[in-house]
Enzyme design. Structure first.
Site, PDB file in Angstrom:
ATOM      1  N   CYS A 166      52.068  28.238  -2.515  1.00 51.32           N
ATOM      2  CA  CYS A 166      52.620  28.461  -1.174  1.00 51.32           C
ATOM      3  C   CYS A 166      53.141  27.185  -0.532  1.00 51.32           C
ATOM      4  CB  CYS A 166      51.581  29.134  -0.297  1.00 51.32           C
ATOM      5  SG  CYS A 166      51.104  30.757  -0.953  1.00 51.32           S
ATOM      6  N   HIS A 304      49.935  25.590   8.705  1.00 47.90           N
ATOM      7  CA  HIS A 304      50.056  26.516   7.584  1.00 47.90           C
ATOM      8  C   HIS A 304      49.205  27.763   7.781  1.00 47.90           C
ATOM      9  CE1 HIS A 304      50.321  27.926   3.415  1.00 47.90           C
ATOM     10  NE2 HIS A 304      49.005  27.991   3.399  1.00 47.90           N
ATOM     11  N   HIS A 340      52.660  36.019   5.719  1.00 43.30           N
ATOM     12  CA  HIS A 340      52.719  34.919   4.761  1.00 43.30           C
ATOM     13  C   HIS A 340      53.777  35.197   3.704  1.00 43.30           C
ATOM     14  CE1 HIS A 340      51.846  31.580   2.380  1.00 43.30           C
ATOM     15  NE2 HIS A 340      50.565  31.754   2.111  1.00 43.30           N
TER      16      HIS A 340
END
Length: 416
Positions: A166, A304, A340
């Protein structure tokens, strides 16, 4: 190669994106400022209905339906975003060489969707592999989305994908900066793509880990930092930036979103999935050092935070350790609005904050009703935007499985 090449200033001059709830930066920014969630639901094979972030964009704007059918969802997203970025940047290749244009696309995973679909397809034929598509290999190779972009745009420079979990979007952005400074390319298309809502295996894996979000209201399912959060909302999406050297951008009177002045990547080297705050702290500190900045110089930190307990807490520890005495530094989170987007997360979240250089607004973290005490942060922007006198510097965090961390710093571009 001259030393000057390595110190060239690199700027962002084009942004193309699709995110849950928006298909361009203007829509995306408006939704972020208004706190309008892009999360809906998806009915998954074998798993039923779950919250998810789905994208709607004009899929045949830049290539035909037949080409989309032969390619992949990730390729379709990538082609749309790359073309949109070039249009936004005003580049028609009259001033740039297609052979000196690089395409660098970050991916968390690729090929899972196609493989699951093909296995399901042959299950309808008693698993007879004669029914397996001959398109499978070019669809599932890791460079597929970058390659589909290069074919669509007839770009004959280097193209490849960067697997960095990610943190992949940030990693691709960093790669583009480095290749421009090395003189390997004249123009770089960099970004990230996620097609993972098409994979029941990804949802099932997060569910098995106890990390898949659930909520009776899908729009409220993504809840980073909230005491009642219960996991990740999986989303698709994509974002591609046009990167140029500053002198070339100025020569063609390009509009400049911002200048990339610092970046860093490092590894936890500890665990397959559990994040580690001290290494995230070191990553942010390394990015600041490369940019020649102190913590107090940062105006906005895009966290994040994914909505998992340990992930959110570890990042908050790291941010507090670096920015404990920075009253003019504000913190927000984009995943609360779009979920996400995995390999696209870092670049989408950076793109959503770039307009702050001109509108001076810090978009909020939404769905934050009951702050987890372990996630207490100074100047955490919640539920409504904050207006500042000016925004000079954005730090974008993006972390991933196997302990890979990234931080990118973008500044208001000042030409002396």
């Amino acid at each position: 190669m001259s030393e000057h090449t390595f110190t060239q200033r690199i700027v962002i001059t084009g942004v193309g994106l699709t995110a849950p709830g928006s298909s361009n930066l203007t829509e995306f920014r408006a939704n972020l400022l208004a706190g309008i969630s892009g999360i809906s639901t998806i009915d998954l094979r074998y798993m039923g209905v779950h919250p998810a972030g789905l994208c709607q964009f004009e899929e045949t704007r830049y290539r035909k339906k037949r080409e989309n059918k032969r390619g992949t969802r990730a390729g379709c997203i990538g082609v749309y975003c790359a073309n949109e970025a070039l249009v936004d940047a005003g580049i028609d290749f009259s001033t740039y060489d297609r052979a000196a244009t690089g395409v660098y696309i970050g991916l968390t995973e690729h090929g899972t969707v196609e493989t699951e679909n093909e296995v399901y397809n042959i299950s309808q034929y008693d698993y007879n592999v004669d029914y397996w598509t001959h398109h499978h290999n070019p669809r599932t190779v890791l460079n597929n989305p970058a390659g589909e972009i290069s074919m669509n745009l007839q770009l004959t420079g280097p193209h490849y994908s960067i697997g960095a979990a990610c943190a992949a979007g940030n990693a691709a952005l960093i790669q583009g900066v480095q290749m421009l400074r090395l003189g390997e390319v004249e123009l770089a298309l960099c970004g990230g793509v996620s097609e993972c809502v098409g994979s029941f295996g990804i949802f099932a894996s997060f569910q098995a880990q106890g990390a898949l979000a659930a909520h009776s209201e899908p729009a409220r399912a993504s809840r980073p930092f909230d005491r009642d959060r219960n996991g990740i909302v999986i989303s698709e999406g994509g974002c591609v930036f046009v990167l140029e050297r500053l002198d070339r951008a100025l020569a063609r009177n390009a509009a400049i979103y911002g200048e990339i002045t610092g970046y860093a990547m490092n590894s936890d080297a500890r665990d397959f999935v559990l994040p580690y705050g001290p290494r995230q702290q070191q990553c942010m500190e390394a990015a600041l050092k490369k940019a020649g900045r102190m913590p107090a110089d940062i105006t906005i930190i895009n966290a994040h935070a994914t909505g998992t307990k340990q992930g959110d807490v570890e990042e908050c520890k790291a941010i507090r350790a670096v920015f404990s005495d920075c009253p003019a530094t504000w913190i927000n989170n984009t995943k609360s609005v779009i979920g996400h987007a995995m390999g696209a997360a870092g670049v989408l979240e950076l793109a959503g904050n770039l307009p702050a250089f001109t509108d001076h607004l810090v978009h909020p973290t939404i769905n934050l009703d009951n702050l987890d005490p372990d996630c207490t942060l100074p100047n955490l922007v919640t539920n409504t935007p904050v207006e500042l006198e000016r925004v000079d510097t954005i730090l974008n965090n993006s972390f991933g499985m196997l302990g890979i961390n990234s931080a990118v710093i973008v500044e208001r571009c000042v030409v002396c």
